[in-house]
Design an enzyme around this catalytic site. Structure first.
Site, PDB file in Angstrom:
ATOM      1  N   GLY A  45       0.786  -1.230   0.000  1.00 29.61           N
ATOM      2  CA  GLY A  45       0.000   0.000   0.000  1.00 29.61           C
ATOM      3  C   GLY A  45       0.817   1.278   0.000  1.00 29.61           C
ATOM      4  N   HIS A  46       2.112   1.186  -0.169  1.00 33.48           N
ATOM      5  CA  HIS A  46       2.967   2.382  -0.079  1.00 33.48           C
ATOM      6  C   HIS A  46       3.909   2.439  -1.265  1.00 33.48           C
ATOM      7  CE1 HIS A  46       6.136   5.056   1.680  1.00 33.48           C
ATOM      8  NE2 HIS A  46       5.097   5.574   2.310  1.00 33.48           N
ATOM      9  N   PHE A  47       3.573   2.898  -2.316  1.00 30.14           N
ATOM     10  CA  PHE A  47       2.426   3.541  -2.917  1.00 30.14           C
ATOM     11  C   PHE A  47       1.824   2.586  -3.934  1.00 30.14           C
ATOM     12  CE2 PHE A  47       5.058   7.012  -1.433  1.00 30.14           C
ATOM     13  CZ  PHE A  47       4.149   7.899  -0.904  1.00 30.14           C
ATOM     14  N   PRO A  51       5.760   0.789  -5.469  1.00 31.25           N
ATOM     15  CA  PRO A  51       6.146   0.668  -4.060  1.00 31.25           C
ATOM     16  C   PRO A  51       7.476   1.340  -3.728  1.00 31.25           C
ATOM     17  CG  PRO A  51       6.394  -1.427  -5.205  1.00 31.25           C
ATOM     18  CD  PRO A  51       5.761  -0.483  -6.172  1.00 31.25           C
ATOM     19  N   VAL A  52       7.472   2.034  -2.597  1.00 29.59           N
ATOM     20  CA  VAL A  52       8.649   2.706  -2.058  1.00 29.59           C
ATOM     21  C   VAL A  52       8.733   2.354  -0.574  1.00 29.59           C
ATOM     22  CG1 VAL A  52       9.707   4.957  -1.596  1.00 29.59           C
ATOM     23  CG2 VAL A  52       8.436   4.603  -3.708  1.00 29.59           C
TER      24      VAL A  52
END
Length: 142
Positions: A45-47, A51-52
């Site tokens: 969920g990040h992002f 993803p990061v």
């Protein structure tokens, strides 16, 4: 104390253990590494679709390698399963993103260790030897 012993004494377990290897450790600092598995839950969920690694996780990696591992080493045989090192302060600058499957290296330099408080300068570098974040982290032996 051997590097593997230090890791085994950490008060963490997967999926919250962020230390793969300790490269070197002395009374003045530590260098260690961690590789981010692409299947870690926070990437979902990040992002979305890109993803990061969250900054709070980068801070945790630096704290585990740069402060907690060093604290265990400094306490040596006096560190046992009743001890832990609690985070007391951070001041971190985030300079570059860290993505899934990246290996990072943390280099920590002891600023001071007195009255049960350990404060260190920490730097995290990516595989291209670029600084991704840096700052100061302190913790107390509890």
């Amino acid at each position: 104390m051997k590097k593997e012993e230090i890791i085994s004494k950490l008060p963490y377990a997967k999926p919250f253990l962020f230390v793969d290897e300790l490269v070197s450790i002395t009374e003045n600092g530590v260098e260690g590494s961690f590789t981010f598995d692409e299947n870690l839950d926070f990437y979902k969920g990040h992002f979305k679709n890109f993803p990061v690694t969250p900054g709070v996780i980068l801070t945790e990696v630096m704290a585990q390698i740069g402060v907690v591992c060093l604290g265990v080493f400094l306490l040596d045989d006096n560190f046992n399963n009743r001890h832990s090192i609690a985070l007391t302060s951070t001041n971190i600058d985030f300079l570059k993103p860290v993505y899934p499957r990246e290996k990072v290296t943390v280099i920590s330099e002891k600023m001071y260790f007195r009255f049960g408080k350990l404060k260190c300068k920490v730097i995290m570098k990516n595989g291209n030897d670029e600084v991704v974040c840096k700052g100061e982290i302190a913790g107390m032996i509890v």
